[in-house]
Write a protein that holds these residues in place. Structure first.
Motif, PDB file in Angstrom:
ATOM      1  N   ASN A 190      -6.283   0.085   3.041  1.00  0.00           N
ATOM      2  CA  ASN A 190      -7.125   1.194   3.495  1.00  0.00           C
ATOM      3  C   ASN A 190      -6.349   2.458   3.184  1.00  0.00           C
ATOM      4  O   ASN A 190      -5.294   2.705   3.766  1.00  0.00           O
ATOM      5  CB  ASN A 190      -7.399   1.101   4.999  1.00  0.00           C
ATOM      6  CG  ASN A 190      -8.448   0.069   5.326  1.00  0.00           C
ATOM      7  OD1 ASN A 190      -9.184  -0.384   4.452  1.00  0.00           O
ATOM      8  ND2 ASN A 190      -8.518  -0.318   6.574  1.00  0.00           N
ATOM      9  N   CYS A 191      -6.866   3.255   2.258  1.00  0.00           N
ATOM     10  CA  CYS A 191      -6.149   4.425   1.767  1.00  0.00           C
ATOM     11  C   CYS A 191      -6.432   5.661   2.614  1.00  0.00           C
ATOM     12  O   CYS A 191      -7.504   5.796   3.202  1.00  0.00           O
ATOM     13  CB  CYS A 191      -6.552   4.713   0.320  1.00  0.00           C
ATOM     14  SG  CYS A 191      -6.246   3.331  -0.796  1.00  0.00           S
ATOM     15  N   GLY A 222      -1.105   4.416   2.923  1.00  0.00           N
ATOM     16  CA  GLY A 222      -2.184   3.439   3.072  1.00  0.00           C
ATOM     17  C   GLY A 222      -1.809   2.358   4.077  1.00  0.00           C
ATOM     18  O   GLY A 222      -0.635   2.048   4.265  1.00  0.00           O
ATOM     19  N   GLU A 259      -7.118  11.182   0.742  1.00  0.00           N
ATOM     20  CA  GLU A 259      -6.822  11.819  -0.544  1.00  0.00           C
ATOM     21  C   GLU A 259      -6.309  10.859  -1.622  1.00  0.00           C
ATOM     22  O   GLU A 259      -5.904  11.284  -2.690  1.00  0.00           O
ATOM     23  CB  GLU A 259      -5.855  12.994  -0.351  1.00  0.00           C
ATOM     24  CG  GLU A 259      -4.495  12.615   0.172  1.00  0.00           C
ATOM     25  CD  GLU A 259      -4.399  12.561   1.701  1.00  0.00           C
ATOM     26  OE1 GLU A 259      -3.265  12.491   2.182  1.00  0.00           O
ATOM     27  OE2 GLU A 259      -5.414  12.572   2.410  1.00  0.00           O
ATOM     28  N   TYR A 260      -6.356   9.534  -1.331  1.00  0.00           N
ATOM     29  CA  TYR A 260      -5.885   8.538  -2.296  1.00  0.00           C
ATOM     30  C   TYR A 260      -6.916   7.430  -2.478  1.00  0.00           C
ATOM     31  O   TYR A 260      -7.726   7.168  -1.601  1.00  0.00           O
ATOM     32  CB  TYR A 260      -4.556   7.916  -1.830  1.00  0.00           C
ATOM     33  CG  TYR A 260      -3.422   8.900  -1.867  1.00  0.00           C
ATOM     34  CD1 TYR A 260      -2.729   9.136  -3.041  1.00  0.00           C
ATOM     35  CD2 TYR A 260      -3.064   9.607  -0.731  1.00  0.00           C
ATOM     36  CE1 TYR A 260      -1.691  10.049  -3.075  1.00  0.00           C
ATOM     37  CE2 TYR A 260      -2.035  10.529  -0.759  1.00  0.00           C
ATOM     38  CZ  TYR A 260      -1.351  10.739  -1.938  1.00  0.00           C
ATOM     39  OH  TYR A 260      -0.338  11.651  -1.978  1.00  0.00           O
ATOM     40  N   GLU A 261      -6.843   6.770  -3.639  1.00  0.00           N
ATOM     41  CA  GLU A 261      -7.681   5.613  -3.919  1.00  0.00           C
ATOM     42  C   GLU A 261      -6.911   4.670  -4.833  1.00  0.00           C
ATOM     43  O   GLU A 261      -5.822   4.982  -5.280  1.00  0.00           O
ATOM     44  CB  GLU A 261      -9.007   6.023  -4.559  1.00  0.00           C
ATOM     45  CG  GLU A 261      -8.865   6.581  -5.968  1.00  0.00           C
ATOM     46  CD  GLU A 261     -10.192   6.939  -6.613  1.00  0.00           C
ATOM     47  OE1 GLU A 261     -11.234   6.854  -5.945  1.00  0.00           O
ATOM     48  OE2 GLU A 261     -10.173   7.299  -7.794  1.00  0.00           O
ATOM     49  N   GLY A 262      -7.495   3.507  -5.122  1.00  0.00           N
ATOM     50  CA  GLY A 262      -6.870   2.519  -5.992  1.00  0.00           C
ATOM     51  C   GLY A 262      -6.504   1.276  -5.193  1.00  0.00           C
ATOM     52  O   GLY A 262      -6.509   1.287  -3.960  1.00  0.00           O
ATOM     53  N   CYS A 319       0.847  -1.196   0.000  1.00  0.00           N
ATOM     54  CA  CYS A 319       0.000   0.000   0.000  1.00  0.00           C
ATOM     55  C   CYS A 319       0.881   1.243   0.000  1.00  0.00           C
ATOM     56  O   CYS A 319       1.775   1.374   0.811  1.00  0.00           O
ATOM     57  CB  CYS A 319      -0.923  -0.002   1.213  1.00  0.00           C
ATOM     58  SG  CYS A 319      -1.917  -1.500   1.327  1.00  0.00           S
ATOM     59  N   THR A 321      -3.569   6.298  -6.641  1.00  0.00           N
ATOM     60  CA  THR A 321      -4.186   7.411  -7.366  1.00  0.00           C
ATOM     61  C   THR A 321      -4.504   8.557  -6.410  1.00  0.00           C
ATOM     62  O   THR A 321      -5.245   8.381  -5.448  1.00  0.00           O
ATOM     63  CB  THR A 321      -5.485   6.941  -8.059  1.00  0.00           C
ATOM     64  OG1 THR A 321      -5.164   5.838  -8.906  1.00  0.00           O
ATOM     65  CG2 THR A 321      -6.106   8.048  -8.870  1.00  0.00           C
ATOM     66  N   SER A 322      -3.941   9.720  -6.694  1.00  0.00           N
ATOM     67  CA  SER A 322      -4.193  10.901  -5.877  1.00  0.00           C
ATOM     68  C   SER A 322      -5.488  11.562  -6.325  1.00  0.00           C
ATOM     69  O   SER A 322      -5.631  11.954  -7.476  1.00  0.00           O
ATOM     70  CB  SER A 322      -3.035  11.891  -6.016  1.00  0.00           C
ATOM     71  OG  SER A 322      -3.381  13.129  -5.440  1.00  0.00           O
ATOM     72  N   LEU A 323      -6.437  11.677  -5.420  1.00  0.00           N
ATOM     73  CA  LEU A 323      -7.691  12.348  -5.742  1.00  0.00           C
ATOM     74  C   LEU A 323      -7.464  13.845  -5.919  1.00  0.00           C
ATOM     75  O   LEU A 323      -8.114  14.483  -6.734  1.00  0.00           O
ATOM     76  CB  LEU A 323      -8.718  12.095  -4.641  1.00  0.00           C
ATOM     77  CG  LEU A 323      -9.135  10.638  -4.472  1.00  0.00           C
ATOM     78  CD1 LEU A 323     -10.029  10.478  -3.251  1.00  0.00           C
ATOM     79  CD2 LEU A 323      -9.841  10.132  -5.712  1.00  0.00           C
ATOM     80  N   CYS A 353      -3.568   2.302  -3.340  1.00  0.00           N
ATOM     81  CA  CYS A 353      -3.602   3.724  -2.940  1.00  0.00           C
ATOM     82  C   CYS A 353      -2.678   4.544  -3.839  1.00  0.00           C
ATOM     83  O   CYS A 353      -2.008   5.470  -3.393  1.00  0.00           O
ATOM     84  CB  CYS A 353      -3.216   3.897  -1.477  1.00  0.00           C
ATOM     85  SG  CYS A 353      -4.194   2.899  -0.338  1.00  0.00           S
TER      86      CYS A 353
END
Length: 108
Positions: free
Chosen positions: A66-67, A54, A70-73, A50, A78-80, A76
């Motif tokens: 668990n990100c 994350g 401000e991150y996803e994927g 992660c 991808t920066s939102l 983790c």
């Protein structure tokens, strides 16, 4: 004749009793070191998959990240916030200077 040589069980196998000449495979999600008498769970988070702060949650033959907010994927990655800048920037190109100024304000 009639005797069997004792050998240590290889990685991923164990012998449940001392002096046993048979090895058993470790169940899915666990492993052992050579010569072990038991199997231990594999830590899928050991490699720290992660990113960007994350937290890795270990499971059986899997892990979850668990990100940070401000991150996803999956990892983790991808920066939102970065995506928001790109999105606002693309709108700014279409709508003129108002949104370009807004983008600058977000960065400060």
């Amino acid at each position: 004749s009639g005797s069997t040589s004792c050998q240590a069980c290889p990685d991923g196998q164990y012998s449940s009793s001392s002096g046993s000449s048979s090895c058993q495979y470790c169940p899915a999600g666990s492993t052992s070191s050579p010569g072990a008498s038991f199997c231990a769970g594999v830590n899928e988070c050991h490699s720290n998959p992660c990113r960007n702060g994350g937290t890795c949650i270990d499971g059986t033959n899997r892990y979850d990240c668990n990100c940070a907010p401000e991150y996803e994927g999956v990892h983790c990655e991808t920066s939102l916030i970065q995506d928001l800048y790109g999105f606002v920037g693309r709108l700014g190109e279409c709508a003129g200077n108002v949104l370009t100024t807004f983008t600058h304000d977000l960065e400060t």
